[in-house]
Design a protein around this motif. Structure first.
Motif, PDB file in Angstrom:
ATOM      1  N   ALA A  88       6.716   5.903  -5.193  1.00  0.00           N
ATOM      2  CA  ALA A  88       6.641   5.835  -6.653  1.00  0.00           C
ATOM      3  C   ALA A  88       6.561   7.229  -7.263  1.00  0.00           C
ATOM      4  N   GLY A  89       5.806   8.103  -6.613  1.00  0.00           N
ATOM      5  CA  GLY A  89       5.672   9.461  -7.129  1.00  0.00           C
ATOM      6  C   GLY A  89       6.963  10.244  -7.110  1.00  0.00           C
ATOM      7  N   ALA A  90       7.882   9.823  -6.252  1.00  0.00           N
ATOM      8  CA  ALA A  90       9.194  10.468  -6.170  1.00  0.00           C
ATOM      9  C   ALA A  90      10.247   9.713  -6.967  1.00  0.00           C
ATOM     10  N   GLY A  91       9.804   8.712  -7.728  1.00  0.00           N
ATOM     11  CA  GLY A  91      10.738   7.954  -8.561  1.00  0.00           C
ATOM     12  C   GLY A  91      11.559   6.938  -7.803  1.00  0.00           C
ATOM     13  N   ILE A  92      11.033   6.449  -6.659  1.00  0.00           N
ATOM     14  CA  ILE A  92      11.769   5.478  -5.851  1.00  0.00           C
ATOM     15  C   ILE A  92      11.038   4.132  -5.878  1.00  0.00           C
ATOM     16  N   PRO A  93      11.521   3.156  -6.638  1.00  0.00           N
ATOM     17  CA  PRO A  93      10.931   1.822  -6.596  1.00  0.00           C
ATOM     18  C   PRO A  93      11.143   1.201  -5.208  1.00  0.00           C
ATOM     19  N   LEU A  94      10.061   0.758  -4.590  1.00  0.00           N
ATOM     20  CA  LEU A  94      10.110   0.107  -3.282  1.00  0.00           C
ATOM     21  C   LEU A  94       9.563  -1.303  -3.434  1.00  0.00           C
ATOM     22  N   ASN A  95      10.386  -2.307  -3.136  1.00  0.00           N
ATOM     23  CA  ASN A  95      10.018  -3.702  -3.307  1.00  0.00           C
ATOM     24  C   ASN A  95      10.561  -4.551  -2.166  1.00  0.00           C
ATOM     25  N   THR A 113       0.806  -1.221   0.000  1.00  0.00           N
ATOM     26  CA  THR A 113       0.000   0.000   0.000  1.00  0.00           C
ATOM     27  C   THR A 113       0.839   1.270   0.000  1.00  0.00           C
ATOM     28  N   THR A 114       2.100   1.139   0.313  1.00  0.00           N
ATOM     29  CA  THR A 114       2.980   2.311   0.423  1.00  0.00           C
ATOM     30  C   THR A 114       3.768   2.577  -0.851  1.00  0.00           C
ATOM     31  N   ALA A 115       4.147   1.515  -1.559  1.00  0.00           N
ATOM     32  CA  ALA A 115       5.054   1.653  -2.697  1.00  0.00           C
ATOM     33  C   ALA A 115       4.525   2.561  -3.796  1.00  0.00           C
ATOM     34  N   THR A 116       3.209   2.640  -3.942  1.00  0.00           N
ATOM     35  CA  THR A 116       2.631   3.423  -5.042  1.00  0.00           C
ATOM     36  C   THR A 116       2.278   4.852  -4.648  1.00  0.00           C
ATOM     37  N   THR A 117       2.614   5.254  -3.435  1.00  0.00           N
ATOM     38  CA  THR A 117       2.247   6.592  -2.966  1.00  0.00           C
ATOM     39  C   THR A 117       3.156   7.667  -3.567  1.00  0.00           C
ATOM     40  N   PRO A 118       2.745   8.925  -3.473  1.00  0.00           N
ATOM     41  CA  PRO A 118       3.571  10.021  -3.995  1.00  0.00           C
ATOM     42  C   PRO A 118       4.967  10.069  -3.376  1.00  0.00           C
ATOM     43  N   GLU A 119       5.077   9.650  -2.106  1.00  0.00           N
ATOM     44  CA  GLU A 119       6.370   9.711  -1.428  1.00  0.00           C
ATOM     45  C   GLU A 119       7.370   8.695  -1.978  1.00  0.00           C
TER      46      GLU A 119
END
Length: 260
Positions: free
Chosen positions: A175-182, A167-173
């Motif tokens: 994905a919106g900031a260009g940071i892939p979180l996996n 639920t966090t990875a796609t947020t503006p902070e």
């Protein structure tokens, strides 16, 4: 390939150590963090330890990190496992996110577990996601009272961490900031304890019955490290919010086609 600066927690042993060594062998700079024996000595089960990690990482990196790889975790059936696995991991990622925003190709990866698919305590998972750390730790103390539920502290912490990530990875902070979180979810990793278990045919049979991993079975930490390093590399441009099971097929055996 240009050298990058990585922060790796749990860098003193296991998957974290293998990851740090692999990155170093490829010419990257690694800032390691663990309880002892690394660049940053910090106890991620405490607020002070988490603040220490962020403060020293900021100083040592000069304020810029290209990737954060959060490996640190515990598997013991005790309340502190909840503090490290869930709150420590999130504090690492959230606390260091500002340093990632200053990188040209920021990446973040956390280590989850195949245990996220095993039996868990729903009340504890909900407390992780919507309650306070004190409430979650109190629930852990209740679970410890019974051998039948104590083990669920670990699986619950990993299940909650996976749900947080999704639920966090796609947020503006992020994905919106260009940071892939996996995340990766390893199967049985060969440690001194598990190596003794698989040293005999009886032990291997018992382990295979409990945790079926049809493709090559349990593995050394370097297997997980290779996947972590790729996910944290600039080459990974579009994976977002994924929990990748590197488990020899355990997930597929357990869940079959339920993903569809």
């Amino acid at each position: 390939m240009n050298a990058r600066t990585y922060l790796v927690t749990g860098a003193a042993s296991g998957i974290g150590k293998a990851t740090a060594e692999l990155l170093n062998s490829r010419g990257h700079r690694v800032i390691g963090a663990d309880l002892t024996g690394t660049d940053i000595n910090a106890d991620l089960s405490t607020v002070v330890g988490r603040e220490t990690l962020v403060k020293q990482a900021t100083e040592l990196s000069g304020g810029v990190l290209d990737a954060v790889i959060a490996v640190a975790g515990l598997s013991h059936p005790i309340p502190v496992t909840a503090s490290v696995n869930y709150y420590g991991a999130i504090a690492t990622l959230e606390g260091l996110r500002p340093l990632l925003t200053r990188s040209a190709a920021p990446r973040a990866v956390v280590v989850d577990s195949m245990a996220s698919l095993q039996s868990y305590d729903e009340e504890l998972v909900q407390l992780f996601l919507t309650g306070t750390e004190a409430q979650a730790v109190a629930r852990c103390a209740e679970l410890v009272e019974s051998p039948a539920t104590g083990h669920q502290i670990y699986s619950s912490s990993k299940r909650a961490l996976a749900r947080w990530l999704r639920t966090t990875a796609t947020t503006p902070e992020w994905a919106g900031a260009g940071i892939p979180l996996n995340a990766i979810a390893p199967g049985v990793v060969l440690t001194p304890m598990t190596k003794e278990l698989v040293a005999t045919s009886e032990g291997r049979a018992k382990l295979n019955e409990q945790v079926p991993m049809p493709l090559n079975g349990p593995f050394d930490p370097i297997v997980a490290a290779r996947l972590l390093v790729w996910l944290a590399d600039g080459e990974n441009s579009h994976l977002c919010g994924q929990v990748i099971f590197v488990d020899g097929g355990y997930d597929a055996v357990l869940r079959g086609d339920s993903t569809w």
